[in-house]
Design an enzyme around this catalytic site. Sequence first.
Site, short mmCIF file in Angstrom:
data_model
loop_
_atom_site.label_atom_id
_atom_site.label_comp_id
_atom_site.label_asym_id
_atom_site.label_seq_id
_atom_site.Cartn_x
_atom_site.Cartn_y
_atom_site.Cartn_z
N ALA A 28 43.43 -20.90 68.83
CA ALA A 28 42.84 -21.36 70.09
C ALA A 28 43.60 -20.87 71.31
O ALA A 28 43.06 -20.86 72.41
CB ALA A 28 42.79 -22.88 70.11
N LEU A 84 40.87 -14.07 72.90
CA LEU A 84 39.44 -14.12 72.60
C LEU A 84 38.92 -15.55 72.74
O LEU A 84 37.86 -15.79 73.31
CB LEU A 84 39.19 -13.63 71.17
CG LEU A 84 37.71 -13.60 70.78
CD1 LEU A 84 37.02 -12.42 71.46
CD2 LEU A 84 37.53 -13.50 69.28
N LYS A 86 24.26 -8.50 71.39
CA LYS A 86 23.89 -8.04 72.74
C LYS A 86 22.38 -8.07 72.92
O LYS A 86 21.63 -7.74 72.00
CB LYS A 86 24.39 -6.61 72.96
CG LYS A 86 25.90 -6.51 72.87
CD LYS A 86 26.47 -6.07 74.19
CE LYS A 86 27.98 -6.06 74.12
NZ LYS A 86 28.61 -6.57 75.33
N HIS A 134 30.57 -1.49 65.16
CA HIS A 134 29.55 -1.67 66.20
C HIS A 134 28.48 -0.57 66.17
O HIS A 134 27.29 -0.84 66.07
CB HIS A 134 30.19 -1.69 67.58
CG HIS A 134 31.25 -2.72 67.75
ND1 HIS A 134 31.17 -3.95 67.16
CD2 HIS A 134 32.42 -2.72 68.45
CE1 HIS A 134 32.24 -4.66 67.49
NE2 HIS A 134 33.01 -3.93 68.27
N ARG A 191 20.55 6.61 72.94
CA ARG A 191 19.66 7.62 73.50
C ARG A 191 18.86 8.26 72.38
O ARG A 191 19.43 8.73 71.41
CB ARG A 191 20.46 8.72 74.21
CG ARG A 191 21.06 8.25 75.49
CD ARG A 191 21.83 9.33 76.21
NE ARG A 191 22.13 8.83 77.52
CZ ARG A 191 21.43 9.10 78.61
NH1 ARG A 191 20.43 9.96 78.55
NH2 ARG A 191 21.75 8.55 79.76
N LYS A 225 12.26 8.80 79.70
CA LYS A 225 12.14 9.95 80.60
C LYS A 225 10.86 10.69 80.28
O LYS A 225 10.65 11.10 79.13
CB LYS A 225 13.30 10.89 80.39
CG LYS A 225 14.61 10.29 80.78
CD LYS A 225 15.62 11.38 80.88
CE LYS A 225 16.98 10.83 81.14
NZ LYS A 225 17.91 11.93 81.41
#
Lengths: 584, 595
Positions: B116, B120, B286, B344, B450, B489
């Site tokens: 704790a 983080l 995310k 990730h 992308r 695009k």
Amino acid sequence: MAAQLSPSSSSSSSTLSFSSDRYTRKCYCKQFSRVCYRAHSSIWVPKIFSRIHSRNPSDLNSSNGYPLNAVSLQDGSMSKPLAEEVPASRPGEAETTLSITVVGASGDLAKKKIFPALFALFYEDFLPENFIVFGYARTKMTDEELRNMISTTLTCRVDKRENCADKMEQFLMKCYYHSGQYSSEDDFAKLDCKLKEKEGGSLSNRLFYLSVPPNIFVDAVKCASNKASSVSGWTRVIVEKPFGRDSESSRELTRCLMQYLSEDQIFRIDHYLGKELVENLSVLRFSNLVFEPLWSRNYIRNVQFIFSEDFGTEGRGGYFDNYGIIRDIMQNHLLQILALFAMETPVSLDAEDIRNEKVKVLRSMRPLQLEDVIVGQYKGHSKGGKSYPGYIDDPTVPKDSVTPTFAAAALFINNSRWDGVPFLMKAGKALHIRKAEIRVQFRHVPGNLYKWNFGTDLDKATNELVLRLQPDEAIYLKINNKVPGLGMRLDRSDLNLHYSARYRREIPDAYERLLLDAIEGERRLFIRSDELDAAWALFSPLLKELEEKKIAPELYPYGSRGPVGAHYLAAKHNVRWGDLAGED
Amino acid sequence: MATLSSSPHCSSSPYYSNSSSIVFHHQKVVTLSSIRPQSFGPGRFSLQSKTKPNSIVVCMQDGAAAATISPIENETPLKKLTDGLLNVASPEDRKEAAAFDINRDKSTVSVTVVGASGDLAKKKIFPALFALYYEGCLPEHFTVFGYARSKMTDAELRTMVSKTLTCRIDKRENCGEKMEEFLNRCFYHCGQYDSQEHFGELDKKLKEQEAGRVSNRLFYLSIPPNIFIDAVKCASLSASAANGWTRVIVEKPFGRDSESSAALTKALKQYLEEDQIFRIDHYLGKELVENLSVLRFSNLIFEPLWSRQYIRNVQLIFSEDFGTEGRGGYFDSYGIIRDIMQNHLLQILALFAMETPVSLDAEDIRNEKVKVLRSMRPLKLDDVVIGQYKSHTKGVVSYPAYTDDKTVSKDSRTPTFAAAALFIDNSRWDGVPFLMKAGKALHNRRAEIRVQFRHVPGNLYNRTFGTDLDQATNELVIRVQPDEAIYLKINNKVPGLGMRLDRSHLNLLYAARYSKEIPDAYERLLLDAIEGERRLFIRSDELDAAWSLFTPVLKEIEERKITPEYYPYGSRGPVGAHYLAARYNVRWGDLGLEQ
């Protein structure tokens, strides 16, 4: 390439064809090689340079300036081989003159659109150095009076205001007026004398813009062609709608025109085809990998073409009452856009290749059935203290008129790409909004993993591509997206491109583009006779039936969203209008 | 349906007022309903609905169900049962909801943050817990315990925690009060991470707070990897919930290579079941990574394009604009490949490339992800470029090199930058390069995906582009951070009389469309762990498959002592990345003039 060009342009003019014309273009695209320039020592070549130059001085590489130039010489050559010899044999810029005669110069269109468009072209340096503008009408007027009249409607483009007054002055000095009857060969002969005088013996190209009522079209064409054709350059005639009232009258008109003009001298203008986003439609389709795979019945559920005006006839209903909204908007503007939208990939971007594909679409369509059409007419409406007149309150409209001011229609293209896909059109006056747009609604996602997130309304979950032609040009694609947050809630949001946000430059008026194309002989955006025929063939039976049966239009209040019948028509084909969905 | 959306859980969330949308429960209900007919008879349901009236809130219903059987039972079937029940017994739902209100304080969740006092915990975990509380997403009764070696009182912990709490921008009301309420639920217990005795004491304190309710316990292990196992062992043996569920969130690193990762998993499995282990990868929490599946599977226009037929290459890009800044100790023994790529970026790649799962259930999604990972070729040294940042002076400011960091050894060859080309040998992606790039101390901070599409075959507008047809391809960009956005695009005509084309964007900037602040990834993941939603956590076999792709190349880099290519602090990274891309006929999308 230059080697191929120079002989062809100087000698064998009668064998010139579109293929050589394609070479020329390529030549110009390839960085305007000097060889090429010399090979084509007509006055137009430098003009071409200047056009492209002034368009994008910094982007010579990427611009192909493709609706090109030099074309005009060669096309002219097809109809008048003799004249075509001249530019090659008599090089020298100072010796060619372009004269533009606006027949019907005192009319509204001339004042509001044609003269301003010509000035804008001049201002942007798209006109050749030697040009003159003639106004022709029955009204007695001096050159000076014409200039005064025009000057009130000229404006300079927003993006470069410098020298505006100077430029205006220079432009006005090139404007002249000639008064005459539209059906008098003598008067046109006098015009011819004046034109010759101004042209000063140089090679002359003449463009007539017929902005006159349909009943005097043919007379004016006859007189202009017989008495005022250019002897040394090309002669072209721009004609405005209406191109007849139905198949027969249209064919008759075409036949009459053809007595005096050849097909490639006739430029039938449809100013919707000159709109920026209509031009962009083909670019979107054919230069983006992501759209072409979707462009068929496999993915597209329906397509909607929507045109609405927020005003009525406002005392000018005389002409309109005779035609009605279907002839005025649908059979031409919307149908043309439909053809562009739905056509197969053309062999090239050449005018004939594109028009060939458009005709194929029109000929694959079923003629409209009465049950696939809804007509409406606006009635008076009071809102707050204000009261808006009904269509038949217009003094120029007969009290018992059943002319539609609103129409919705469902059309079908019976080819392998579009079988079963409804193409819905809707056009109306005196509606709640002014707008023109194309909406492409995609099918639902088969086996959608997220369907529970939409409740039962799976319709809401489909993608939609919207091209808004006016106002505020924009392209947006509605996609399903997760609402940010801890939950899993979906939302239709837009992937969008607002022209005003990305491009600060003012978008040129459709008339500018079309006038320039006519000057350059680029026919891509003009309607060929067979296209016109095919378009009428779709609508004539329906129009006749409407008139014979005196079908009463559904009345809708001025300023409303139009008759509800349009929704039932849509529902019949399992479509929901995209513009009235609440979220746009 | 109606009862679901009016669920008291997360009651203040605006979503809940809208009856037909919403939240995780739906997904479960959906998928469960499809499982239901095969697995369970309707009789069971009515029975269950009588015995388990309080099964509306997901986080509670798991506990409630588990309570009747065994705390360490795999609860998935039970959850399905109770969820399925929700779907079936709609007429009874309202009654149940009413009953539930009375009984709700019968169960509780205790979140113990082990470690704790760490960074983080302070920066992410406590603020995320508070945000969940503030949004009404935590159950009514919950307890937060801090556990660490430092001596601290409850009050000291609260002071420490309170400094980093913030209220969401969109509703600031009652922030002070809410904070106060939250802090009153926070307690501290001091102990060694490897002492069963200390965890035993924690257990007593927890029981005290739980006060006889059905107790569910979540341990968040925010501690160095070398004490993972000890802490898990102690927590599991001495502080497991007696009558509810016990779950453990573990943070990366999950080992250094296949062997150590397998050993770690094996050790964890001695004390925990697979479904008790929540391996967190905060990138999966995310917003735009979550949205990736929504984009693919709920839009007709993307799915047809999602294959080698239309996609030329995919780029996964991560860059930070700062270095290790004096905290390089941990990083130096792992390096950027282990720190960012193997977890990730690879996780995002798997989500991106997976086949359509049978449902949105965690196991279905993770099954598809594993298939992607197992279809990939292990990375070869040839297909990797590594770099390390060196010092750089710009004007008067001078930026340190990686090896200037005091916590890093002077001769460290640990990569702070890496680019790699990966391939998925399945029918959808054969031959499509998936390029990854991750680096520290670069010129900007960004994370994005992308997707570069192929060129238009037989493009009518060829001449308009000069010779550079590459320029004319479409590109879909999903920007994960900063400034979340999606844009496509497209080639477009420049307005004007000419025919000049231009690449413009069809875009969706989140900031422009959604005024609500986007929740931090940790909030989502903590909530998911509480609710038992495993979709965004990494399963053991996924982890195994991920390591087997990277382990050989990591070993080779270390054994052959490959020297990284140096790049200046704040630059665009080593040029080697371009040559790697060029080899596969790719151009990095993030380093072009236009992005």
